[in-house]
Design a protein around this motif. Sequence first.
Motif, PDB file in Angstrom:
ATOM      1  N   GLN A  81      34.845  49.380  43.383  1.00  0.00           N
ATOM      2  CA  GLN A  81      35.359  49.182  42.027  1.00  0.00           C
ATOM      3  C   GLN A  81      36.689  49.921  41.926  1.00  0.00           C
ATOM      4  O   GLN A  81      36.792  51.103  42.263  1.00  0.00           O
ATOM      5  CB  GLN A  81      34.379  49.738  40.986  1.00  0.00           C
ATOM      6  CG  GLN A  81      34.880  49.711  39.554  1.00  0.00           C
ATOM      7  CD  GLN A  81      34.897  48.311  38.970  1.00  0.00           C
ATOM      8  OE1 GLN A  81      33.951  47.534  39.174  1.00  0.00           O
ATOM      9  NE2 GLN A  81      35.957  47.978  38.262  1.00  0.00           N
ATOM     10  N   ASP A 236      37.579  42.581  49.205  1.00  0.00           N
ATOM     11  CA  ASP A 236      36.488  42.619  48.239  1.00  0.00           C
ATOM     12  C   ASP A 236      36.460  43.967  47.521  1.00  0.00           C
ATOM     13  O   ASP A 236      36.184  45.005  48.121  1.00  0.00           O
ATOM     14  CB  ASP A 236      35.148  42.367  48.934  1.00  0.00           C
ATOM     15  CG  ASP A 236      35.037  40.964  49.492  1.00  0.00           C
ATOM     16  OD1 ASP A 236      35.439  40.023  48.790  1.00  0.00           O
ATOM     17  OD2 ASP A 236      34.566  40.811  50.642  1.00  0.00           O
ATOM     18  N   CYS A 237      36.757  43.929  46.252  1.00  0.00           N
ATOM     19  CA  CYS A 237      36.655  45.094  45.374  1.00  0.00           C
ATOM     20  C   CYS A 237      36.828  44.603  43.954  1.00  0.00           C
ATOM     21  O   CYS A 237      37.754  43.826  43.667  1.00  0.00           O
ATOM     22  CB  CYS A 237      37.706  46.148  45.700  1.00  0.00           C
ATOM     23  SG  CYS A 237      37.548  47.625  44.653  1.00  0.00           S
ATOM     24  N   ALA A 238      35.973  45.020  43.061  1.00  0.00           N
ATOM     25  CA  ALA A 238      36.026  44.553  41.679  1.00  0.00           C
ATOM     26  C   ALA A 238      37.092  45.300  40.894  1.00  0.00           C
ATOM     27  O   ALA A 238      37.469  46.422  41.217  1.00  0.00           O
ATOM     28  CB  ALA A 238      34.661  44.752  41.017  1.00  0.00           C
ATOM     29  N   ASP A 274      39.687  36.669  41.793  1.00  0.00           N
ATOM     30  CA  ASP A 274      38.902  36.823  40.573  1.00  0.00           C
ATOM     31  C   ASP A 274      38.537  38.298  40.418  1.00  0.00           C
ATOM     32  O   ASP A 274      39.125  39.155  41.063  1.00  0.00           O
ATOM     33  CB  ASP A 274      37.648  35.940  40.626  1.00  0.00           C
ATOM     34  CG  ASP A 274      36.807  36.174  41.878  1.00  0.00           C
ATOM     35  OD1 ASP A 274      36.761  37.329  42.373  1.00  0.00           O
ATOM     36  OD2 ASP A 274      36.186  35.216  42.365  1.00  0.00           O
ATOM     37  N   ASP A 275      37.565  38.597  39.580  1.00  0.00           N
ATOM     38  CA  ASP A 275      37.265  39.996  39.280  1.00  0.00           C
ATOM     39  C   ASP A 275      36.605  40.718  40.447  1.00  0.00           C
ATOM     40  O   ASP A 275      36.558  41.942  40.465  1.00  0.00           O
ATOM     41  CB  ASP A 275      36.367  40.089  38.040  1.00  0.00           C
ATOM     42  CG  ASP A 275      36.197  41.524  37.573  1.00  0.00           C
ATOM     43  OD1 ASP A 275      37.229  42.188  37.347  1.00  0.00           O
ATOM     44  OD2 ASP A 275      35.048  41.993  37.464  1.00  0.00           O
ATOM     45  N   LEU A 276      36.106  39.990  41.429  1.00  0.00           N
ATOM     46  CA  LEU A 276      35.395  40.624  42.544  1.00  0.00           C
ATOM     47  C   LEU A 276      36.201  40.669  43.828  1.00  0.00           C
ATOM     48  O   LEU A 276      35.994  41.557  44.648  1.00  0.00           O
ATOM     49  CB  LEU A 276      34.074  39.888  42.803  1.00  0.00           C
ATOM     50  CG  LEU A 276      33.056  39.907  41.663  1.00  0.00           C
ATOM     51  CD1 LEU A 276      31.821  39.099  42.058  1.00  0.00           C
ATOM     52  CD2 LEU A 276      32.672  41.334  41.304  1.00  0.00           C
ATOM     53  N   THR A 277      37.111  39.720  44.025  1.00  0.00           N
ATOM     54  CA  THR A 277      37.826  39.584  45.281  1.00  0.00           C
ATOM     55  C   THR A 277      39.299  39.319  45.037  1.00  0.00           C
ATOM     56  O   THR A 277      39.650  38.524  44.167  1.00  0.00           O
ATOM     57  CB  THR A 277      37.232  38.438  46.127  1.00  0.00           C
ATOM     58  OG1 THR A 277      35.844  38.706  46.380  1.00  0.00           O
ATOM     59  CG2 THR A 277      37.956  38.307  47.458  1.00  0.00           C
TER      60      THR A 277
END
Length: 303
Positions: A81, A236-238, A274-277
């Motif tokens: 995150q 990959d990180c929100a 997007d919000d995750l990647t």
Amino acid sequence: MLAVLVAVALASGGRISGHPRARGTGDTSRGYHLPDPAEGDRTAANLLGAAPTDAPSAPAPPVPTESSTEVEPLPASEPLQASTIAATPAIGALLRGGDGEDPEHFCTATVVQSPNRNLVVTAAHCVYGDAFTTDIAFAPGYHDGVMPYGVWVPSRIDVDPRWVTDGDPAYDVAFLQVRRPGSDERIETVTGAERLAFGSSPSRPARLVGYPDDEDEPIGCQNTTAAYSDTQLRFDCAGFPAGTSGGPMITDIDPANDRGTVIGVIGGYEQGGDDLTSYSSYFGPDIAALYDRAGTAEVSPTT
């Protein structure tokens, strides 16, 4: 959640708000633009005039010049995150602020080593929608409304022509030569610069950095990059929202000066993800050729 970039032939959401406007000369078919110097001077003056009157007036922090043979370990963040990190001199925010407008930052950019010593890298969708966006400025080390290393405006913008014609996510990278109005300083001598790597392994421990458009400090996260396709990296990180487009993926960070090697910038597939990647166009031969063109083109820093 993601702002929509209004652009010809682009339907996906990006991590900026579009603001296409161009004054100056150049050759769109070849992917470069020379902004009007008078517009750059006005933009810089407007932004400096709108700076908070209660902002700290202390001199800019010194830029570390020492280096070491070590590289900083970059273990994956726990949790994955994004969180607030300290600003560093060579990474900053792209701002807009025309006549009568409150300044706002909308993308992220990074000073990179180049022969002309005046180069920053960001995402192509930050500076070209259906036209080149030129009423903008770069504030390296930006935080809390403070622009400690000054305001720098573009004197030349380079993107791959295939981004202009097709919005091809393989080419969502832009290089900007910048100048500080009223000065002949080269930005590398003021802020230092990150290195660039082309053709590197798609799997590298890295730190991702960006400026959310509703925050006045950068955010960061660490993870290992991976190949999403032949032309795209994924990270990959929100928690990388609008405003972080153009933010660098940095590896091999020197703990002595906090500078490393940029292997990508937030953009590419879905104009950043997007919000995750998050994604980046892969820095292969075509991006290297774009860098060579931008980094050797000589534009007077006082133009």
